[in-house]
Design a protein around this motif. Structure first.
Motif, PDB file in Angstrom:
ATOM      1  N   ASN A  22       0.829  -1.204   0.000  1.00 40.88           N
ATOM      2  CA  ASN A  22       0.000   0.000   0.000  1.00 40.88           C
ATOM      3  C   ASN A  22       0.863   1.255   0.000  1.00 40.88           C
ATOM      4  OD1 ASN A  22      -2.488  -1.303   0.016  1.00 40.88           O
ATOM      5  ND2 ASN A  22      -2.485  -1.488   2.233  1.00 40.88           N
ATOM      6  N   ILE A  23       0.403   2.259  -0.736  1.00 38.62           N
ATOM      7  CA  ILE A  23       1.050   3.560  -0.790  1.00 38.62           C
ATOM      8  C   ILE A  23      -0.007   4.573  -0.362  1.00 38.62           C
ATOM      9  CG2 ILE A  23       2.336   5.201  -2.214  1.00 38.62           C
ATOM     10  CD1 ILE A  23       2.823   2.854  -4.191  1.00 38.62           C
ATOM     11  N   PRO A  24       0.280   5.376   0.679  1.00 39.14           N
ATOM     12  CA  PRO A  24      -0.759   6.276   1.202  1.00 39.14           C
ATOM     13  C   PRO A  24      -1.184   7.370   0.231  1.00 39.14           C
ATOM     14  CG  PRO A  24       1.271   6.431   2.498  1.00 39.14           C
ATOM     15  CD  PRO A  24       1.507   5.443   1.416  1.00 39.14           C
ATOM     16  N   GLU A  25      -2.357   7.912   0.466  1.00 37.34           N
ATOM     17  CA  GLU A  25      -2.984   9.021  -0.242  1.00 37.34           C
ATOM     18  C   GLU A  25      -3.492   8.608  -1.624  1.00 37.34           C
ATOM     19  OE1 GLU A  25      -0.725  12.612  -0.116  1.00 37.34           O
ATOM     20  OE2 GLU A  25      -0.219  12.339   1.982  1.00 37.34           O
ATOM     21  N   ARG A  26      -4.260   9.489  -2.229  1.00 34.55           N
ATOM     22  CA  ARG A  26      -4.896   9.191  -3.517  1.00 34.55           C
ATOM     23  C   ARG A  26      -3.874   8.950  -4.616  1.00 34.55           C
ATOM     24  NH1 ARG A  26      -6.387  11.635  -8.246  1.00 34.55           N
ATOM     25  NH2 ARG A  26      -8.279  10.832  -9.189  1.00 34.55           N
ATOM     26  N   SER A  27      -2.878   9.823  -4.718  1.00 35.65           N
ATOM     27  CA  SER A  27      -1.862   9.637  -5.765  1.00 35.65           C
ATOM     28  C   SER A  27      -1.074   8.349  -5.535  1.00 35.65           C
ATOM     29  CB  SER A  27      -0.932  10.841  -5.826  1.00 35.65           C
ATOM     30  OG  SER A  27      -0.305  11.037  -4.574  1.00 35.65           O
ATOM     31  N   GLY A  28      -0.873   7.969  -4.275  1.00 35.62           N
ATOM     32  CA  GLY A  28      -0.214   6.703  -3.975  1.00 35.62           C
ATOM     33  C   GLY A  28      -1.045   5.514  -4.407  1.00 35.62           C
TER      34      GLY A  28
END
Length: 188
Positions: A54-60
């Motif tokens: 997982n990569i945080p935030e929307r762009s992630g």
């Protein structure tokens, strides 16, 4: 020399240049690891075995989805063997101003540091980004057209994520190929 004769001469010269590429050490990234490299398997199974954390935030989330398509889409149904951790940072620079000082153009710079490790217990790090993956893109901010500005920013974000995902994918593929060559050399 006639026009068809020139075409054949140019084709022969171009083809001769391409024939010399294997002698200079060039090999396609996804080509099988040849006997002179120490093996006969290609890296597509290794690429398909990479799972993106997982990569945080929307762009992630957009970046993770793009990376998943690139890795898992190479071959379907390959069990996971590697974990890819990506940390993304963004910077924004104003590029254009109106006479009244309002900003008319923005540049976004995305930087991605990544680490590839095995899923074994304990995990073994395969590779990490010595130089972070980097992508940049910009968009204009039109006068009093808020929907157009949002649309332009969304399009820019999609292009930025695509560039960053491609850069990370290629670097990981190179590292997996290098790791496979080292394993083949050690075994042989």
């Amino acid at each position: 020399m006639s026009r068809p004769g020139r075409r054949w001469a140019l084709l022969a010269l171009g083809g001769g240049g391409l024939l010399g590429l294997p002698g200079c050490g060039f090999r396609p990234l996804y080509a099988p690891v040849t006997a002179e490299d120490g093996g006969s398997a290609d890296i597509r199974d290794a690429l398909a075995a990479v799972r993106v954390a997982n990569i945080p935030e929307r762009s992630g989330q957009l970046l993770r989805r793009d990376l998943q398509r690139r890795f898992e889409g190479v071959r379907l149904g390959v069990p996971a063997r590697y974990s890819l951790q990506v940390a993304v940072t963004y910077a924004v620079e104003p590029l254009g101003y109106r006479r009244d000082g309002t900003i008319t153009r923005l540049r976004y710079i995305a930087t991605g540091n990544w680490t590839l490790a095995t899923l074994a217990v304990p995990p073994r790090q395969i590779a990490a980004s010595a130089i972070p993956a980097r992508a940049l893109d910009s968009f204009n901010i039109p006068d009093l057209q808020f929907f157009a500005a949002d649309s332009a920013r969304d399009a820019m974000e999609a292009r930025l994520v695509d560039q960053l995902a491609e850069d990370i994918f290629r670097r990981v593929a190179l590292e997996l190929r290098r790791e496979r060559q080292q394993r083949s050399a050690a075994a042989g």
